[in-house]
Scaffold this motif. Structure first.
Motif, PDB file in Angstrom:
ATOM      1  N   TYR A 189      -0.385 -14.517   6.271  1.00 10.60           N
ATOM      2  CA  TYR A 189      -1.554 -13.682   6.532  1.00 10.60           C
ATOM      3  C   TYR A 189      -1.998 -12.909   5.293  1.00 10.60           C
ATOM      4  CZ  TYR A 189      -0.074 -14.802  11.230  1.00 10.60           C
ATOM      5  OH  TYR A 189       0.314 -15.492  12.345  1.00 10.60           O
ATOM      6  N   ARG A 190      -3.281 -12.996   5.004  1.00  9.42           N
ATOM      7  CA  ARG A 190      -3.876 -12.221   3.914  1.00  9.42           C
ATOM      8  C   ARG A 190      -4.336 -10.880   4.472  1.00  9.42           C
ATOM      9  NH1 ARG A 190      -9.270 -12.590   1.245  1.00  9.42           N
ATOM     10  NH2 ARG A 190      -9.036 -11.827  -0.896  1.00  9.42           N
ATOM     11  N   VAL A 191      -3.875  -9.815   3.875  1.00 10.73           N
ATOM     12  CA  VAL A 191      -4.249  -8.457   4.283  1.00 10.73           C
ATOM     13  C   VAL A 191      -5.213  -7.936   3.233  1.00 10.73           C
ATOM     14  CG1 VAL A 191      -3.418  -6.153   4.890  1.00 10.73           C
ATOM     15  CG2 VAL A 191      -1.983  -8.156   5.350  1.00 10.73           C
ATOM     16  N   ASP A 192      -6.497  -7.824   3.610  1.00  8.99           N
ATOM     17  CA  ASP A 192      -7.546  -7.558   2.638  1.00  8.99           C
ATOM     18  C   ASP A 192      -8.608  -6.621   3.220  1.00  8.99           C
ATOM     19  OD1 ASP A 192      -9.253  -7.737   0.438  1.00  8.99           O
ATOM     20  OD2 ASP A 192     -10.201  -9.580   1.150  1.00  8.99           O
ATOM     21  N   PRO A 193      -8.730  -5.398   2.658  1.00 12.31           N
ATOM     22  CA  PRO A 193      -7.896  -4.850   1.596  1.00 12.31           C
ATOM     23  C   PRO A 193      -6.490  -4.512   2.103  1.00 12.31           C
ATOM     24  CG  PRO A 193      -9.403  -3.174   2.383  1.00 12.31           C
ATOM     25  CD  PRO A 193      -9.770  -4.445   3.089  1.00 12.31           C
ATOM     26  N   ALA A 194      -5.617  -4.158   1.168  1.00 15.99           N
ATOM     27  CA  ALA A 194      -4.189  -3.996   1.469  1.00 15.99           C
ATOM     28  C   ALA A 194      -3.913  -2.641   2.116  1.00 15.99           C
ATOM     29  CB  ALA A 194      -3.384  -4.159   0.188  1.00 15.99           C
ATOM     30  N   GLU A 222      -0.262   5.157  -9.321  1.00 16.76           N
ATOM     31  CA  GLU A 222       0.951   5.872  -9.730  1.00 16.76           C
ATOM     32  C   GLU A 222       2.228   5.094  -9.439  1.00 16.76           C
ATOM     33  OE1 GLU A 222       1.197   9.828  -8.173  1.00 16.76           O
ATOM     34  OE2 GLU A 222      -0.727  10.455  -9.046  1.00 16.76           O
ATOM     35  N   THR A 223       2.213   4.278  -8.400  1.00 22.49           N
ATOM     36  CA  THR A 223       3.460   3.634  -7.971  1.00 22.49           C
ATOM     37  C   THR A 223       3.493   2.133  -8.225  1.00 22.49           C
ATOM     38  OG1 THR A 223       2.741   3.089  -5.717  1.00 22.49           O
ATOM     39  CG2 THR A 223       3.582   5.332  -6.094  1.00 22.49           C
ATOM     40  N   GLY A 224       2.326   1.504  -8.402  1.00 23.13           N
ATOM     41  CA  GLY A 224       2.284   0.056  -8.527  1.00 23.13           C
ATOM     42  C   GLY A 224       2.500  -0.675  -7.221  1.00 23.13           C
ATOM     43  N   CYS A 225       2.472   0.061  -6.096  1.00 26.32           N
ATOM     44  CA  CYS A 225       2.719  -0.570  -4.799  1.00 26.32           C
ATOM     45  C   CYS A 225       1.628  -1.599  -4.489  1.00 26.32           C
ATOM     46  CB  CYS A 225       2.833   0.468  -3.688  1.00 26.32           C
ATOM     47  SG  CYS A 225       1.315   1.370  -3.315  1.00 26.32           S
ATOM     48  N   ASP A 226       1.971  -2.522  -3.610  1.00 28.69           N
ATOM     49  CA  ASP A 226       1.072  -3.635  -3.295  1.00 28.69           C
ATOM     50  C   ASP A 226       0.064  -3.305  -2.207  1.00 28.69           C
ATOM     51  OD1 ASP A 226       2.366  -5.795  -4.971  1.00 28.69           O
ATOM     52  OD2 ASP A 226       4.077  -5.117  -3.800  1.00 28.69           O
ATOM     53  N   GLY A 227       0.246  -2.187  -1.542  1.00 26.46           N
ATOM     54  CA  GLY A 227      -0.655  -1.785  -0.476  1.00 26.46           C
ATOM     55  C   GLY A 227      -0.204  -0.449   0.086  1.00 26.46           C
ATOM     56  N   VAL A 228      -0.975   0.086   1.024  1.00 22.21           N
ATOM     57  CA  VAL A 228      -0.663   1.397   1.589  1.00 22.21           C
ATOM     58  C   VAL A 228      -0.595   1.313   3.110  1.00 22.21           C
ATOM     59  CG1 VAL A 228      -1.708   2.656  -0.327  1.00 22.21           C
ATOM     60  CG2 VAL A 228      -3.089   2.099   1.683  1.00 22.21           C
ATOM     61  N   MET A 242      -8.871  -1.098 -11.213  1.00 17.50           N
ATOM     62  CA  MET A 242      -7.779  -1.531 -10.326  1.00 17.50           C
ATOM     63  C   MET A 242      -7.782  -3.053 -10.265  1.00 17.50           C
ATOM     64  SD  MET A 242      -7.195  -0.404  -6.384  1.00 17.50           S
ATOM     65  CE  MET A 242      -7.288   1.309  -6.841  1.00 17.50           C
ATOM     66  N   SER A 243      -6.650  -3.663 -10.451  1.00 15.14           N
ATOM     67  CA  SER A 243      -6.590  -5.123 -10.495  1.00 15.14           C
ATOM     68  C   SER A 243      -6.788  -5.726  -9.116  1.00 15.14           C
ATOM     69  CB  SER A 243      -5.243  -5.569 -11.056  1.00 15.14           C
ATOM     70  OG  SER A 243      -4.207  -5.286 -10.150  1.00 15.14           O
ATOM     71  N   GLY A 244      -7.185  -7.004  -9.089  1.00 12.42           N
ATOM     72  CA  GLY A 244      -7.428  -7.686  -7.825  1.00 12.42           C
ATOM     73  C   GLY A 244      -6.200  -7.735  -6.946  1.00 12.42           C
ATOM     74  N   SER A 245      -5.002  -7.792  -7.564  1.00  9.84           N
ATOM     75  CA  SER A 245      -3.778  -7.921  -6.782  1.00  9.84           C
ATOM     76  C   SER A 245      -3.496  -6.684  -5.949  1.00  9.84           C
ATOM     77  CB  SER A 245      -2.591  -8.200  -7.700  1.00  9.84           C
ATOM     78  OG  SER A 245      -2.376  -7.115  -8.576  1.00  9.84           O
ATOM     79  N   THR A 246      -4.108  -5.558  -6.308  1.00 10.25           N
ATOM     80  CA  THR A 246      -3.867  -4.346  -5.533  1.00 10.25           C
ATOM     81  C   THR A 246      -4.850  -4.206  -4.372  1.00 10.25           C
ATOM     82  OG1 THR A 246      -5.288  -3.047  -6.989  1.00 10.25           O
ATOM     83  CG2 THR A 246      -2.944  -3.131  -7.533  1.00 10.25           C
ATOM     84  N   ARG A 247      -5.844  -5.104  -4.301  1.00  4.74           N
ATOM     85  CA  ARG A 247      -6.845  -4.962  -3.252  1.00  4.74           C
ATOM     86  C   ARG A 247      -6.502  -5.781  -2.008  1.00  4.74           C
ATOM     87  NH1 ARG A 247     -10.555  -4.840  -7.686  1.00  4.74           N
ATOM     88  NH2 ARG A 247     -11.057  -7.040  -7.423  1.00  4.74           N
ATOM     89  N   SER A 248      -5.650  -6.782  -2.171  1.00  5.66           N
ATOM     90  CA  SER A 248      -5.230  -7.563  -1.021  1.00  5.66           C
ATOM     91  C   SER A 248      -3.794  -8.015  -1.246  1.00  5.66           C
ATOM     92  CB  SER A 248      -6.147  -8.779  -0.807  1.00  5.66           C
ATOM     93  OG  SER A 248      -5.980  -9.712  -1.850  1.00  5.66           O
ATOM     94  N   LEU A 249      -3.132  -8.442  -0.180  1.00  2.63           N
ATOM     95  CA  LEU A 249      -1.774  -8.944  -0.304  1.00  2.63           C
ATOM     96  C   LEU A 249      -1.537  -9.972   0.784  1.00  2.63           C
ATOM     97  CD1 LEU A 249       0.617  -7.505   1.862  1.00  2.63           C
ATOM     98  CD2 LEU A 249      -0.607  -5.569   0.936  1.00  2.63           C
ATOM     99  N   ARG A 250      -0.442 -10.684   0.665  1.00  2.00           N
ATOM    100  CA  ARG A 250      -0.063 -11.654   1.695  1.00  2.00           C
ATOM    101  C   ARG A 250       1.235 -11.213   2.344  1.00  2.00           C
ATOM    102  NH1 ARG A 250      -3.474 -15.850   1.801  1.00  2.00           N
ATOM    103  NH2 ARG A 250      -2.299 -16.786   3.504  1.00  2.00           N
ATOM    104  N   ILE A 251       1.252 -11.255   3.674  1.00  2.00           N
ATOM    105  CA  ILE A 251       2.476 -11.042   4.440  1.00  2.00           C
ATOM    106  C   ILE A 251       2.705 -12.337   5.206  1.00  2.00           C
ATOM    107  CG2 ILE A 251       3.617  -9.714   6.250  1.00  2.00           C
ATOM    108  CD1 ILE A 251       2.051  -7.275   5.350  1.00  2.00           C
TER     109      ILE A 251
END
Length: 379
Positions: A13-18, A229-235, A1-10
């Motif tokens: 704010y960094r949401v880590d993990p996402a 499966e979806t490529g989504c940035d977080g759950v 799983m790539s690093g970009s799927t483990r955290s995101l920015r809103i």
């Protein structure tokens, strides 16, 4: 799983993990959010239960009490519900201007008949111009405070009226800084399976802001599978954590590639339940706290061999002393039941969505539906 799927920015704010705790009416108060944070990452996002914008503007005492955050809870994330651009903007200015929250989420997912029959909740994104006007007004009100605005919505009203792709594009255009899709229609309510292919389609359509997926996250494996499966940035996690606040620790481990913690024994579940009780008492006092705790009992003890009498006694508990007595009667070594990792909470059955007369006639009608913002519910 790539690093970009483990955290995101809103926004800032960094949401880590996402991972985001979904706002759930009557559930995600200060006590439950704090419990989830204790098991999960302090830098994930835990959203306060839905607040009605009109009630904020009117300074309703009960509503203002609901806007409560723990020391160290940051960013403070609040979901607003409304149908009127002016009311949503005013509520946003109050909440942010008085330092009550740092992030505003907006609710477009509620499938409850008393909400949709007035044009609110999951019915509203069908009115594209009105939806855009509300997002734009909320974003403009939040901008001076550098607070991000996000939107959570469903696939649509029913299989004949999908709104999610338009809603995603509109939210992106009007300045929302992330969107989340509950991959069911309003007609499905919470029944059946979430269609994760819709999350993938939305992610392909909306490309400049994070797209989060919601629906049927019950295990650590589910979160990994949804992202793959979806490529989504977080759950966004809703019903899966009811009676299982430790799920956030399992999801964090999965997203960081670490071993998944062992599920708790009945004794550990009882200790978590008692912690939940003390947090509720701190916020609401003993009488309201114990009454509120009762609805969580079936979720905490799902699948465990309690026996009918003990289960009923927990569901009617009136004091912390009584709770301690009942906990003492449990088999503390009983292992966590495998079947308790599946669906929990309200499911119900699909049904026709109740809408205002003529609601589907003109999706570009931007007039504000009458009386829809009087309702209190989540989605």
């Amino acid at each position: 799983m790539s690093g970009s799927t483990r955290s995101l920015r809103i926004g800032p704010y960094r949401v880590d993990p996402a991972v985001v705790l979904a706002p759930m009416a009557g559930i995600t108060n200060i006590a439950f959010r704090q419990l989830c944070r204790e098991f999960g990452s302090s830098t994930s996002l835990y959203v306060c239960e839905m607040i009605t914008a009109r009630a904020v503007v009117e300074r309703d005492a009960k509503t203002m009490h609901m806007i409560s955050f723990a020391d160290g809870e940051h960013p403070r994330s609040l979901q607003l519900y409304g149908v009127d651009p002016a009311t949503m903007a005013e509520a946003t200015k109050i909440v942010l201007g008085e330092g009550m929250a740092d992030h505003i989420d907006t609710n477009w997912g509620c499938p409850v008949a008393k909400v949709t029959r007035k044009g609110g909740g999951a019915a509203l994104p069908f009115k594209r111009k009105l939806f855009g006007n509300i997002i734009a007004a909320t974003v403009a009100a939040a901008e001076p405070f550098k607070a991000p605005v996000t939107a959570k919505f469903r696939v649509g009203i029913d299989d004949e009226h999908h709104t999610y792709l338009d809603a995603g594009r509109i939210a992106e255009t009007e300045g929302a800084q992330a969107i989340a899709l509950h991959a069911r229609t309003a007609a499905q309510r919470y029944s059946g399976q979430a269609d994760w292919s819709r999350i993938r389609r939305l992610k392909e359509t909306v490309t400049t802001i994070p797209v989060l997926g919601n629906g049927d996250i019950f295990t650590a494996g589910d979160v990994v599978r949804m992202i793959e499966e979806t490529g989504c940035d977080g759950v966004v996690v809703g019903r899966g954590c009811l009676g299982r606040p430790w799920l956030f620790g399992e999801l964090e481990a999965a997203l960081r590639g670490k071993p998944i913690p062992e599920p708790p024994t009945l004794g550990k579940v009882a200790a978590i339940l008692r912690r939940h009780a003390t947090l509720l008492i701190e916020h609401d006092g003993p009488h309201k706290a114990m009454r509120d705790l009762r609805k969580h009992m079936a979720w905490y003890f799902m699948g465990f061999p309690l026996g009918g009498d003990l289960r009923r006694a927990f569901a009617m508990v009136e004091s912390l002393a009584e709770l301690d007595d009942l906990i003492g009667q449990l088999d503390h070594d009983a292992p966590f039941p495998e079947e308790a990792t599946g669906p929990r909470g309200r499911q119900g059955s699909p049904g026709k969505v109740t809408l205002p007369e003529g609601w589907l006639n003109d999706p570009d009608d931007a007039s504000v539906p009458h009386g829809a913002d009087l309702m209190h519910s989540g989605g």
